[in-house]
Design a protein around this motif. Structure first.
Motif, short mmCIF file in Angstrom:
data_model
loop_
_atom_site.label_atom_id
_atom_site.label_comp_id
_atom_site.label_asym_id
_atom_site.label_seq_id
_atom_site.Cartn_x
_atom_site.Cartn_y
_atom_site.Cartn_z
N THR A 1 -54.23 -57.79 -49.07
CA THR A 1 -55.37 -57.82 -50.00
C THR A 1 -56.07 -56.48 -50.04
N ILE A 2 -56.25 -55.87 -48.89
CA ILE A 2 -56.91 -54.56 -48.84
C ILE A 2 -56.09 -53.54 -49.63
N GLN A 3 -54.78 -53.57 -49.49
CA GLN A 3 -53.93 -52.63 -50.23
C GLN A 3 -54.02 -52.85 -51.73
N ARG A 4 -54.09 -54.10 -52.16
CA ARG A 4 -54.27 -54.37 -53.60
C ARG A 4 -55.58 -53.74 -54.09
N LYS A 5 -56.64 -53.92 -53.32
CA LYS A 5 -57.94 -53.37 -53.69
C LYS A 5 -57.89 -51.85 -53.76
N LEU A 6 -57.33 -51.23 -52.74
CA LEU A 6 -57.27 -49.77 -52.71
C LEU A 6 -56.37 -49.22 -53.80
N ASN A 7 -55.29 -49.92 -54.11
CA ASN A 7 -54.41 -49.50 -55.21
C ASN A 7 -55.17 -49.50 -56.54
N ALA A 8 -56.05 -50.47 -56.74
CA ALA A 8 -56.85 -50.52 -57.98
C ALA A 8 -57.74 -49.29 -58.08
N VAL A 9 -58.28 -48.83 -56.97
CA VAL A 9 -59.14 -47.64 -56.97
C VAL A 9 -58.29 -46.38 -57.20
N ARG A 10 -57.10 -46.33 -56.61
CA ARG A 10 -56.22 -45.18 -56.83
C ARG A 10 -55.84 -45.05 -58.30
N LYS A 11 -55.64 -46.18 -58.97
CA LYS A 11 -55.26 -46.16 -60.38
C LYS A 11 -56.33 -45.53 -61.27
N ILE A 12 -57.59 -45.54 -60.82
CA ILE A 12 -58.64 -44.89 -61.61
C ILE A 12 -58.93 -43.48 -61.12
N GLY A 13 -58.08 -42.97 -60.21
CA GLY A 13 -58.11 -41.56 -59.90
C GLY A 13 -58.74 -41.12 -58.59
N TYR A 14 -59.01 -42.04 -57.70
CA TYR A 14 -59.60 -41.66 -56.42
C TYR A 14 -58.58 -41.70 -55.30
N ARG A 15 -58.75 -40.83 -54.34
CA ARG A 15 -58.02 -40.93 -53.07
C ARG A 15 -58.72 -42.01 -52.27
N THR A 16 -57.99 -42.78 -51.47
CA THR A 16 -58.59 -43.84 -50.67
C THR A 16 -58.22 -43.68 -49.20
N VAL A 17 -59.15 -44.09 -48.35
CA VAL A 17 -58.93 -44.07 -46.91
C VAL A 17 -59.50 -45.35 -46.32
N LEU A 18 -58.69 -46.05 -45.55
CA LEU A 18 -59.13 -47.21 -44.79
C LEU A 18 -59.38 -46.77 -43.36
N LEU A 19 -60.58 -47.01 -42.86
CA LEU A 19 -60.91 -46.65 -41.48
C LEU A 19 -61.36 -47.89 -40.73
N THR A 20 -60.98 -47.95 -39.45
CA THR A 20 -61.41 -49.04 -38.58
C THR A 20 -62.26 -48.48 -37.45
N GLU A 21 -62.76 -49.37 -36.63
CA GLU A 21 -63.56 -48.92 -35.47
C GLU A 21 -62.73 -48.06 -34.53
N ILE A 22 -61.43 -48.24 -34.51
CA ILE A 22 -60.58 -47.42 -33.64
C ILE A 22 -60.57 -45.97 -34.13
N ASP A 23 -60.52 -45.77 -35.45
CA ASP A 23 -60.60 -44.42 -36.01
C ASP A 23 -61.95 -43.79 -35.72
N ILE A 24 -63.00 -44.57 -35.85
CA ILE A 24 -64.37 -44.06 -35.79
C ILE A 24 -64.84 -43.87 -34.35
N THR A 25 -64.54 -44.84 -33.47
CA THR A 25 -65.06 -44.77 -32.10
C THR A 25 -63.98 -44.51 -31.06
N GLY A 26 -62.71 -44.69 -31.46
CA GLY A 26 -61.63 -44.48 -30.50
C GLY A 26 -61.22 -45.74 -29.77
N GLU A 27 -61.94 -46.85 -29.99
CA GLU A 27 -61.58 -48.09 -29.31
C GLU A 27 -61.99 -49.29 -30.15
N PRO A 28 -61.32 -50.43 -29.92
CA PRO A 28 -61.70 -51.62 -30.69
C PRO A 28 -63.04 -52.17 -30.23
N TYR A 29 -63.77 -52.80 -31.14
CA TYR A 29 -65.02 -53.47 -30.79
C TYR A 29 -64.67 -54.80 -30.16
N GLU A 30 -65.47 -55.22 -29.25
CA GLU A 30 -65.28 -56.54 -28.61
C GLU A 30 -65.94 -57.61 -29.43
#
Length: 138
Positions: free
Chosen positions: A109-138
Motif C-alpha cells: 500500500t505504501i508503494q502504491r501511494k508513493l508511486n502516485a506521488v512519483r507520477k506527479i514529479g516528486y522524488r519520494t523517500v520512506l523513512l522509519t525510526e531505524i533510519d532516524i534514530t538507528g534503532e526500532p522503537y519499543e
C-alpha cells in the motif's frame, strides 16, 4: 491549507517543531514525525519543510481510488547534503514516515501511494525510526 486529521482514541503526540530561525514552525502528528524534524535539521542545507504538502489519489489493491497525503515535502534551495544522498533525496523530496513494523506490514500500500506521488514529479523517500534514530522503537 493543510488537511486536518481527526485523532483516534489513543495517545498521540502532536505539535509544532522549529526548523531554523526565520522558517516558521512545522506541524507534526506523532513522536516519530517530531523525531524526523529534529533529524533533518542536523544535515544543514537550509531546507524548507512543509507538513502534509499535497493530496493525490492512488488505486488500492481492489482498484478503488483512495486519497493520500504524504507527511512532508523537503525542498533544498541548492545542494542536497551529502549525507542525505544515500536516501535518494533531491531538491524536492516527498517524505513518508512510518514505524518499521507498519512499513513492513503495509509495504504494498505504501508503494502504491508513493508511486502516485512519483507520477506527479516528486522524488519520494520512506523513512522509519531505524533510519532516524538507528534503532526500532519499543
Amino acid at each position: 491549507m493543510p488537511r486536518t486529521i481527526p485523532l483516534s482514541k489513543g495517545n498521540h503526540i502532536t505539535g509544532f517543531h522549529p526548523i531554523r530561525p526565520g522558517h516558521g514552525m512545522v506541524a507534526f502528528e506523532s513522536k516519530l514525525e517530531c523525531d524526523f524534524l529534529s533529524w533533518i535539521t542536523k544535515f544543514g542545507g537550509n531546507p524548507t519543510v512543509t507538513s502534509q504538502p499535497l493530496t493525490t489519489k492512488y488505486l488500492d489493491h481492489n482498484n478503488i481510488w483512495r486519497k493520500y497525503t504524504p507527511d512532508f515535502l523537503i525542498t533544498y534551495p541548492t545542494l542536497i547534503p551529502v549525507q542525505l544522498q544515500k536516501w535518494n533525496f533531491s531538491t524536492n523530496t516527498i517524505i513518508e514516515i512510518k514505524y518499521s513494523a507498519e512499513a513492513e506490514k503495509k509495504s504494498a500500500t505504501i508503494q502504491r501511494k508513493l508511486n502516485a506521488v512519483r507520477k506527479i514529479g516528486y522524488r519520494t523517500v520512506l523513512l522509519t525510526e531505524i533510519d532516524i534514530t538507528g534503532e526500532p522503537y519499543e
